[in-house]
Design a protein around this motif. Structure first.
Motif, short mmCIF file in Angstrom:
data_model
loop_
_atom_site.label_atom_id
_atom_site.label_comp_id
_atom_site.label_asym_id
_atom_site.label_seq_id
_atom_site.Cartn_x
_atom_site.Cartn_y
_atom_site.Cartn_z
N VAL A 143 0.71 -1.10 -0.14
CA VAL A 143 0.24 0.13 0.04
C VAL A 143 0.82 1.33 -0.06
N GLU A 144 1.86 1.25 0.70
CA GLU A 144 2.89 2.29 0.64
C GLU A 144 3.59 2.64 -0.91
N GLU A 145 3.85 1.57 -1.34
CA GLU A 145 4.33 1.83 -2.90
C GLU A 145 3.11 2.15 -3.62
N LEU A 146 1.86 1.88 -3.47
CA LEU A 146 0.62 2.23 -4.43
C LEU A 146 0.35 3.87 -3.87
N SER A 147 0.53 3.91 -2.44
CA SER A 147 0.27 5.37 -2.13
C SER A 147 1.28 6.40 -2.66
N GLU A 148 2.43 5.91 -2.94
CA GLU A 148 3.42 6.98 -3.34
C GLU A 148 3.19 7.05 -4.77
N LEU A 149 2.78 6.22 -5.72
CA LEU A 149 2.28 6.47 -7.01
C LEU A 149 0.87 7.18 -7.12
N GLY A 150 0.20 7.51 -6.02
CA GLY A 150 -1.24 8.02 -6.09
C GLY A 150 -2.32 7.33 -6.50
N LEU A 151 -1.91 5.85 -6.26
CA LEU A 151 -2.92 4.80 -6.81
C LEU A 151 -3.89 4.55 -5.47
N VAL A 152 -3.52 4.91 -4.16
CA VAL A 152 -4.36 4.38 -3.34
C VAL A 152 -4.19 5.64 -2.05
N GLY A 153 -5.49 5.69 -1.51
CA GLY A 153 -5.78 6.59 -0.54
C GLY A 153 -5.63 5.92 0.82
N VAL A 154 -5.06 6.40 2.00
CA VAL A 154 -4.69 5.84 3.27
C VAL A 154 -5.80 6.55 4.27
N GLU A 155 -6.77 5.73 4.86
CA GLU A 155 -7.62 6.55 5.92
C GLU A 155 -6.95 6.11 7.22
N GLU A 156 -6.61 7.20 7.84
CA GLU A 156 -5.81 6.87 9.26
C GLU A 156 -7.12 6.45 10.39
N SER A 157 -7.63 5.27 10.29
CA SER A 157 -8.63 5.13 11.13
C SER A 157 -7.84 3.73 11.97
N THR A 158 -8.73 3.08 12.72
CA THR A 158 -8.12 1.78 13.23
C THR A 158 -9.42 0.80 13.01
N PRO A 159 -9.11 -0.26 12.15
CA PRO A 159 -7.67 -0.22 11.50
C PRO A 159 -7.78 0.56 10.35
N LYS A 160 -6.47 0.92 9.91
CA LYS A 160 -6.14 1.66 8.61
C LYS A 160 -7.25 0.87 7.27
N ARG A 161 -7.84 2.02 6.74
CA ARG A 161 -8.49 1.78 5.44
C ARG A 161 -7.83 2.14 4.16
N PHE A 162 -7.73 1.49 3.05
CA PHE A 162 -7.23 1.74 1.99
C PHE A 162 -8.00 1.86 0.90
N THR A 163 -8.08 2.83 0.18
CA THR A 163 -8.99 2.94 -1.13
C THR A 163 -8.56 3.58 -2.23
N PRO A 164 -8.65 2.57 -3.49
CA PRO A 164 -7.99 2.63 -4.65
C PRO A 164 -8.63 3.91 -5.42
N VAL A 165 -7.82 4.43 -6.48
CA VAL A 165 -8.43 5.40 -7.05
C VAL A 165 -9.22 4.79 -8.23
N GLY A 166 -9.99 5.51 -9.03
CA GLY A 166 -10.78 4.67 -10.01
C GLY A 166 -9.82 4.23 -11.14
N THR A 167 -10.57 3.30 -11.96
CA THR A 167 -9.82 2.49 -13.12
C THR A 167 -9.31 3.67 -14.03
N ASP A 168 -10.09 4.57 -14.46
CA ASP A 168 -9.55 5.50 -15.49
C ASP A 168 -8.32 6.35 -15.10
N GLU A 169 -8.48 6.64 -13.62
CA GLU A 169 -7.44 7.56 -12.94
C GLU A 169 -6.10 6.62 -12.93
N ALA A 170 -6.28 5.67 -12.53
CA ALA A 170 -5.19 4.51 -12.45
C ALA A 170 -4.48 4.37 -13.86
#
Length: 115
Positions: free
Chosen positions: A59-86
């Motif tokens: 997820v860190e790799e994906l986040s650095e590329l702008g492909l995933v957002g990280v929600e700082e919750s407990t537990p952390k939640r990860f959300t991908p960008v849309g298909t077209d944006e990726a």
């Protein structure tokens, strides 16, 4: 990802993402997150066949590329960008690389021609 066509699409997506430069775990995690519309490390691990402890690296790799957002919750939640944006992010990256290659090769040709 229960049907055979889903499995084929899953594998095709992972293969293409690794060909585009993602690590295997990052590719698997992104495909899982896309299929799930987001999730936690446990959910990604189960869906993607990625060890839970490695999901965070992926997820860190994906986040650095702008492909995933990280929600700082407990537990952390990860959300991908849309298909077209990726797809657009990968296309932009490769267009930049091709232009850099073109410039470097043109410089080499010009130096050769001056010799």
């Amino acid at each position: 990802m229960t049907g055979e066509s889903d499995s084929g699409a899953h594998e095709d997506a992972v293969e293409q993402l690794t060909e585009l430069g993602l690590g295997l775990y990052a590719a698997r995690a992104f495909v899982a997150l896309t299929a799930l519309s987001g999730g936690t490390a446990v959910e990604v691990s189960r869906t993607a066949d990625v060890p839970r402890t490695r999901v965070y690296d992926a997820v860190e790799e994906l986040s650095e590329l702008g492909l995933v957002g990280v929600e700082e919750s407990t537990p952390k939640r990860f959300t991908p960008v849309g298909t077209d944006e990726a797809a657009d992010r990968f296309l932009d990256e490769y267009e930049t690389r091709v232009e850099t290659l073109r410039a470097a090769l043109s410089t080499l040709e010009a130096e050769r021609d001056r010799s």
